[in-house]
Scaffold this motif. Sequence first.
Motif, PDB file in Angstrom:
ATOM      1  N   LYS A  35       0.840  -1.189   0.000  1.00 23.32           N
ATOM      2  CA  LYS A  35       0.000   0.000   0.000  1.00 23.32           C
ATOM      3  C   LYS A  35       0.881   1.246   0.000  1.00 23.32           C
ATOM      4  O   LYS A  35       2.113   1.152   0.083  1.00 23.32           O
ATOM      5  N   SER A  36       0.255   2.397  -0.027  1.00 21.58           N
ATOM      6  CA  SER A  36       1.009   3.649  -0.055  1.00 21.58           C
ATOM      7  C   SER A  36       1.836   3.844   1.212  1.00 21.58           C
ATOM      8  O   SER A  36       2.879   4.505   1.188  1.00 21.58           O
ATOM      9  N   ASP A  37       1.386   3.235   2.338  1.00 22.25           N
ATOM     10  CA  ASP A  37       2.152   3.341   3.580  1.00 22.25           C
ATOM     11  C   ASP A  37       3.135   2.182   3.746  1.00 22.25           C
ATOM     12  O   ASP A  37       3.717   1.994   4.806  1.00 22.25           O
TER      13      ASP A  37
END
Length: 272
Positions: A35-37
């Motif tokens: 994911k983006s994190d």
Amino acid sequence: MPYEFLLSVAKSAAKKAGEAVLEIYDSGEYEAYAKSDESPVTSADYKANEIIMAILQKQTPEIPIMSEEIEHCALADRADWERYWLIDPIDGTQEFIARSGDFAVNIALIEHNQPKIGVIYWPAGESLYYAIGGQGAFKESAIESKQIHVKKFSDPDLEPIVIAISRRQKRENVLKRLDTERTYQTLPAGSCSLKACFIAEGKADFFMRLGITGEWDTGASQCIVSEAGGSIVDKDFAPMSYNERESLENPNFMVLGDQAVDWQKLVNYYAI
């Protein structure tokens, strides 16, 4: 809608999603993404989310749903929700990928910003934990169905504390924040929700989570642990809250067993 009906819907959704996830897990045929994190997610997470969403939307179309795997609306658009479903299709995706088996499906019903129903299904352990606020916590497995409780200490000031700890967590990071005069034992475990369930059924007494989690990681656990006689609190021993902030990120938190233990005396979260 009666809580018993809503519980039956959540239990059915959790088990069906869990069975699908276990089939994917056993086959080893899935895709993993970041994911983006940089947290992991897999095609199994998305499949479980699809199954749960379909069941909840069919059986309770008037109740909003918040899931880790769908886009989240702004606080202004959800602040007036009196009740909503809060789901984590797979809690412990890293455990799924690492093939430890310690992952679970989490479904909670949040009412007036607090968990009212909690359901956690552990597919590899064939165990279903659940609770309705004010009605106790329970566990169903292939062996038995029973009410569960946190372990009660004969001597809350002296008996050893069993700490549920991640296999990838450094034991020292937790122990340095605890009273050095006490004796501790550790129980390796996987996802946050399973550690909480182990405390709810008396296998462990304490768990400290250091790191990023979302409200979906604790909603179902909080209901089950509270009904079993324990609690989930933040690092300052304040109660956890839901749907009251723009961010859905949890603070660091602790799962506490027997409330006869003076946890505030035992834990010094800020110790270095």
